[in-house]
Scaffold this active site. Structure first.
Site, short mmCIF file in Angstrom:
data_model
loop_
_atom_site.label_atom_id
_atom_site.label_comp_id
_atom_site.label_asym_id
_atom_site.label_seq_id
_atom_site.Cartn_x
_atom_site.Cartn_y
_atom_site.Cartn_z
N GLU A 9 0.95 -1.20 0.16
CA GLU A 9 -0.03 0.07 0.06
C GLU A 9 0.92 1.21 -0.05
O GLU A 9 0.60 2.24 -0.63
CB GLU A 9 -0.81 -0.02 1.21
CG GLU A 9 -2.01 -1.18 1.21
CD GLU A 9 -2.67 -1.33 -0.09
OE1 GLU A 9 -3.00 -0.56 -0.67
OE2 GLU A 9 -3.02 -2.63 -0.47
N GLU A 61 0.54 -2.22 -9.90
CA GLU A 61 0.20 -3.52 -9.26
C GLU A 61 1.41 -4.27 -8.55
O GLU A 61 1.70 -4.44 -7.46
CB GLU A 61 -1.09 -4.28 -9.52
CG GLU A 61 -2.42 -3.97 -8.77
CD GLU A 61 -2.38 -3.72 -7.26
OE1 GLU A 61 -2.05 -4.73 -6.73
OE2 GLU A 61 -2.74 -2.95 -6.82
N HIS A 80 -4.86 -6.57 -10.86
CA HIS A 80 -4.40 -7.64 -9.88
C HIS A 80 -4.01 -8.94 -10.48
O HIS A 80 -3.08 -9.46 -9.96
CB HIS A 80 -5.46 -7.84 -8.71
CG HIS A 80 -5.62 -6.47 -7.93
ND1 HIS A 80 -6.66 -5.77 -8.10
CD2 HIS A 80 -5.12 -5.97 -6.87
CE1 HIS A 80 -6.73 -4.65 -7.27
NE2 HIS A 80 -5.55 -4.79 -6.32
ZN LIG Z 1 -2.53 -2.62 -4.97
#
Ligand SMILES: [Zn+2]
Ligand SMILES: [Ca+2]
Ligand SMILES: [Ca+2]
Length: 367
Positions: A263, A286, A350
């Site tokens: 994060e 990502e 993702h």
């Molecule tokens: Zn992420």
């Protein structure tokens, strides 16, 4: 207090009062009277600084330097009050913890009178990371969860609110021992999030030579206990903060090291490469977070969470003990890509992150 215009260190005086405000008794740390007739020092500030630097080096500090010029004070905390210099020496301790050593030097003899360390660490027990040190500062009679050695990073409690516009409440503690390793008390997730941000900060600084997300020494902040049984965590550019849910049954907080590093590294990507979160750049965005989250996990060398090429292996988000993502073979999750192919950019970042995650695994371990 001052004496002849100079700050007096030590010799505190406490007046005890009744509820109505009448004074009942007085406690004082020293009975000595200050009788410093001459406030001109025999030694120059540079002499005090040299003495302070050698004290810090003797304590094992590295990369030492005086924060400011030594300041002249009256030292009343030990023995007969004397004219002294206070020098703040910044550096790094043997175990890598930042140091701010305050050294008090006699202004006439140049002798060291006292020293104290201003960078404090509390201890905490996280659910994922076990027993760790956490940055905290004194706040009145309490301790505040604030990492003064890492840009002042703070962790807040959202108390299960779904309102992402709120900052939440600060964490305070009476004895500077935080969390109990279980989700039963609110501090536990805060320990993991606070520690995860600290390890990520240290990884950026010591491995990449970068001073915080933006390279300006300023910390983001973390918020734990977002929502009710929320099974995710996120970075938000607007608050410049990381936010964590508590997972299934509010018992599996998403505060593991790799997730925290992930994060916080969305902030890093946003401040640097700014890879747009869609198409192929979304997958690279990502993956960059998974890669840095994993690098942080290896860097921290935490026995409770050794480095691996799995993402979220500690948070049990699938409920069956499997991790969220695999870097060695991303397709193991049934959805992610191992290699690039035409059209991958149309899929979720993702899943397309798998391509660069796989690249990172091969680069690190060989094929
Ligand atoms: Zn992420
Ligand atoms: Ca691990
Ligand atoms: Ca991991």
């Amino acid at each position: 207090r001052t004496y002849a215009g100079l700050p007096v260190l030590g010799g505190d005086l406490i007046v005890h009062e009744s509820a109505s405000g009448a004074s009942r008794s007085v406690d004082k740390a020293t009975d000595a009277d200050i009788e410093v007739t001459d406030t001109s020092a025999a030694i120059a500030p540079s002499g005090a600084e040299r003495s302070a630097l050698s004290a810090a080096q003797a304590a094992g500090d590295r990369k030492t330097g005086a924060e400011d010029a030594p300041r002249k004070v009256i030292w009343a905390a030990t023995g007969k009050p004397v004219l002294a210099y206070e020098t703040v020496v910044t550096g790094v301790r043997k175990d890598g913890t930042p140091s701010k050593l305050h050294v008090i030097t006699d202004a006439d003899s140049g002798r060291k009178l006292y020293e104290f360390q201003a960078v404090q660490n509390g201890t905490g027990t996280g659910q994922h990371n076990g027993k760790v040190t956490v940055g905290s500062v004194r706040s009145g009679s309490q301790w505040l969860l604030k990492d003064s050695a890492r840009g002042g990073h703070r962790t807040y409690n959202l108390k299960h609110s779904w309102d992402e516009t709120k900052k939440g409440s600060a964490f305070y503690d009476a004895d500077n021992v935080w969390g109990n390793g279980k989700p039963t008390i609110a501090q536990t997730a805060a320990v993991d999030a606070h520690y995860g941000a600290a390890m990520t900060w240290d990884y950026y600084k010591k491995v990449l030579g970068r001073n915080g997300i933006k390279g300006n020494g300023k910390a983001a902040y973390s918020r734990v206990h977002f929502g009710d049984a929320y099974e995710n965590a996120f970075w938000d550019d607007d608050c410049f903060c990381m936010t964590y849910g508590d997972g299934a049954g509010n018992k599996k907080p998403l505060t593991s090291l790799d997730v925290a590093g992930h994060e916080m590294s969305h902030g890093l990507t946003s401040a640097t490469a700014n890879l747009e979160y869609s198409g192929e750049s979304g997958g690279l965005n990502e993956a960059t977070s998974d890669i840095f989250g994993t690098a942080v996990e290896f860097y921290a060398k935490n026995a409770k969470d050794p480095g691996d090429y799995l993402i979220g292996e500690k948070i049990d988000i699938n409920g069956d003990g499997t991790p969220l993502r695999y870097m060695d073979k991303p397709s193991k999750d049934g959805l992610s890509y191992d290699y690039w192919k035409s059209g991958v950019g149309n899929d979720d970042p993702h899943f397309t992150s798998g391509i660069a995650n796989h690249f990172f695994y091969l680069l690190s371990e060989g094929s």
